[in-house]
Design an enzyme around this catalytic site. Sequence first.
Site, PDB file in Angstrom:
ATOM      1  N   GLY A  12       0.826  -1.213   0.000  1.00 45.89           N
ATOM      2  CA  GLY A  12       0.000   0.000   0.000  1.00 45.89           C
ATOM      3  C   GLY A  12       0.855   1.256   0.000  1.00 45.89           C
ATOM      4  O   GLY A  12       0.643   2.163   0.798  1.00 45.89           O
ATOM      5  N   TYR A 161     -13.096  -3.331  11.178  1.00 45.30           N
ATOM      6  CA  TYR A 161     -11.765  -2.714  11.148  1.00 45.30           C
ATOM      7  C   TYR A 161     -11.027  -2.961  12.471  1.00 45.30           C
ATOM      8  O   TYR A 161      -9.854  -3.357  12.492  1.00 45.30           O
ATOM      9  CB  TYR A 161     -11.937  -1.218  10.889  1.00 45.30           C
ATOM     10  N   ALA A 163     -11.544  -5.332  14.610  1.00 49.59           N
ATOM     11  CA  ALA A 163     -11.201  -6.762  14.717  1.00 49.59           C
ATOM     12  C   ALA A 163      -9.946  -7.054  13.887  1.00 49.59           C
ATOM     13  O   ALA A 163      -9.047  -7.774  14.334  1.00 49.59           O
ATOM     14  CB  ALA A 163     -12.366  -7.623  14.240  1.00 49.59           C
TER      15      ALA A 163
HETATM   16  P1  NAP Z   1      -5.087   5.287   2.222  1.00 48.11           P
HETATM   17  O1  NAP Z   1      -4.646   6.688   2.099  1.00 48.11           O
HETATM   18  O2  NAP Z   1      -6.509   4.916   1.905  1.00 48.11           O
HETATM   19  O3  NAP Z   1      -4.082   4.364   1.350  1.00 48.11           O
HETATM   20  C1  NAP Z   1      -4.272   2.975   1.328  1.00 48.11           C
HETATM   21  C2  NAP Z   1      -3.162   2.321   0.545  1.00 48.11           C
HETATM   22  O4  NAP Z   1      -3.384   0.912   0.554  1.00 48.11           O
HETATM   23  C3  NAP Z   1      -3.116   2.736  -0.913  1.00 48.11           C
HETATM   24  O5  NAP Z   1      -1.780   2.804  -1.333  1.00 48.11           O
HETATM   25  C4  NAP Z   1      -3.852   1.592  -1.628  1.00 48.11           C
HETATM   26  O6  NAP Z   1      -3.447   1.401  -2.984  1.00 48.11           O
HETATM   27  C5  NAP Z   1      -3.424   0.416  -0.778  1.00 48.11           C
HETATM   28  N1  NAP Z   1      -4.356  -0.711  -0.869  1.00 48.11           N
HETATM   29  C6  NAP Z   1      -5.657  -0.740  -0.531  1.00 48.11           C
HETATM   30  N2  NAP Z   1      -6.160  -1.965  -0.780  1.00 48.11           N
HETATM   31  C7  NAP Z   1      -5.151  -2.709  -1.274  1.00 48.11           C
HETATM   32  C8  NAP Z   1      -5.044  -4.057  -1.737  1.00 48.11           C
HETATM   33  N3  NAP Z   1      -6.085  -4.895  -1.746  1.00 48.11           N
HETATM   34  N4  NAP Z   1      -3.844  -4.474  -2.198  1.00 48.11           N
HETATM   35  C9  NAP Z   1      -2.768  -3.650  -2.231  1.00 48.11           C
HETATM   36  N5  NAP Z   1      -2.803  -2.375  -1.810  1.00 48.11           N
HETATM   37  C10 NAP Z   1      -3.993  -1.919  -1.338  1.00 48.11           C
HETATM   38  O7  NAP Z   1      -4.879   4.730   3.696  1.00 48.11           O
HETATM   39  P2  NAP Z   1      -3.933   5.289   4.886  1.00 48.11           P
HETATM   40  O8  NAP Z   1      -4.744   6.195   5.717  1.00 48.11           O
HETATM   41  O9  NAP Z   1      -2.648   5.724   4.366  1.00 48.11           O
HETATM   42  O10 NAP Z   1      -3.758   3.930   5.732  1.00 48.11           O
HETATM   43  C11 NAP Z   1      -2.590   3.137   5.658  1.00 48.11           C
HETATM   44  C12 NAP Z   1      -2.620   2.129   6.791  1.00 48.11           C
HETATM   45  O11 NAP Z   1      -2.679   2.825   8.040  1.00 48.11           O
HETATM   46  C13 NAP Z   1      -3.831   1.200   6.758  1.00 48.11           C
HETATM   47  O12 NAP Z   1      -3.474  -0.075   7.202  1.00 48.11           O
HETATM   48  C14 NAP Z   1      -4.766   1.836   7.769  1.00 48.11           C
HETATM   49  O13 NAP Z   1      -5.673   0.928   8.318  1.00 48.11           O
HETATM   50  C15 NAP Z   1      -3.770   2.354   8.800  1.00 48.11           C
HETATM   51  N6  NAP Z   1      -4.283   3.421   9.649  1.00 48.11           N
HETATM   52  C16 NAP Z   1      -4.683   4.609   9.116  1.00 48.11           C
HETATM   53  C17 NAP Z   1      -5.179   5.601   9.957  1.00 48.11           C
HETATM   54  C18 NAP Z   1      -5.644   6.940   9.449  1.00 48.11           C
HETATM   55  O14 NAP Z   1      -6.169   7.725  10.260  1.00 48.11           O
HETATM   56  N7  NAP Z   1      -5.453   7.281   8.185  1.00 48.11           N
HETATM   57  C19 NAP Z   1      -5.260   5.357  11.329  1.00 48.11           C
HETATM   58  C20 NAP Z   1      -4.836   4.134  11.835  1.00 48.11           C
HETATM   59  C21 NAP Z   1      -4.352   3.160  10.985  1.00 48.11           C
HETATM   60  P3  NAP Z   1      -4.191   2.187  -4.218  1.00 48.11           P
HETATM   61  O15 NAP Z   1      -3.736   3.622  -4.159  1.00 48.11           O
HETATM   62  O16 NAP Z   1      -3.718   1.504  -5.436  1.00 48.11           O
HETATM   63  O17 NAP Z   1      -5.646   2.042  -3.960  1.00 48.11           O
END
Ligand code: NAP
Length: 253
Positions: A12, A161, A163
């Site tokens: 990701g 989420y 879980a």
């Molecule tokens: P984001 O901006 O939505 O980016 C998600 C990334 O994951 C993108 O690069 C996307 O690729 C990739 N992705 C999604 N589904 C995928 C799949 N099936 N196979 C391969 N790649 C996939 O999310 P983020 O906020 O940066 O979150 C990153 C991580 O941090 C996640 O695990 C999330 O649960 C965790 N997190 C985030 C927050 C928050 O507040 N943002 C808080 C706690 C934890 P594409 O661009 O190609 O779609």
Amino acid sequence: MSNKTKRAVVTGGTRGIGRAIVKELAARSCCGVLFSDVVFIYNSCDECAHEIEEEIGELDIKIHGFKADASSYEDAEATLKYAAEKLGGIDILVNNAGITRDNLLMRMSEDDFDKVIQINLKSVYNYSKAALKYMMPQRYGRIINIASVVGIIGNAGQANYAASKAGVIGFTKSLAKEVASRNITVNAVAPGFIETDMTATLNEKQKEVLLSQIPMKRLGKPEDIAKVVGFLSSNDADYITGQVIPVDGGMVM
Ligand code: NAP
């Protein structure tokens, strides 16, 4: 391991936190790590992948995007094989890919539950297992899983989420115990609420409520998470394993 260039795989890596992690690992030149060559995987955004390759390609490192589905074990094996061929091995794995499909449980479809578990939790099994094949023989590895504070304290509307992220935390501690003797560390970072596409859908009222729970009175930035991942990947974190590090402005303490 010496201060030579390390080889990293980030799931990701095209947007949000993953993108900041790719940049941090590629540009890092302190704390016992010089530069990391990086393979990042993504799901859909080819344009974002090219942008990163061009941006980071200016540094003297190898950087490659690879389109793969994090929830597929077959794709994980193909990714790690590609990364090992391109970079010459794997030292660091960051399991970052994740999605949300929020709803109250009474309204949550089976598909929304399954998808979140597949992409957020099963992916960690897929990529960790595939990466260990390279890390075990070399007796060195750093696995960093991106969990969430929601996996620690829960959140209404996010049973799927929460879980998945609680699962990531249990997985992290168990695997850390399994592979510590091989000099492979496994840690988790638990972000609070970070400004990315994932949280862009929050309305002003929801943001206000969130901010009232964050002592530092701001949402986090992707770089706040990336810096901790950089540290855990570095030689300065050699004796840290099985830990969950919240990076949340003091939200959970
Ligand atoms: P984001 O901006 O939505 O980016 C998600 C990334 O994951 C993108 O690069 C996307 O690729 C990739 N992705 C999604 N589904 C995928 C799949 N099936 N196979 C391969 N790649 C996939 O999310 P983020 O906020 O940066 O979150 C990153 C991580 O941090 C996640 O695990 C999330 O649960 C965790 N997190 C985030 C927050 C928050 O507040 N943002 C808080 C706690 C934890 P594409 O661009 O190609 O779609």
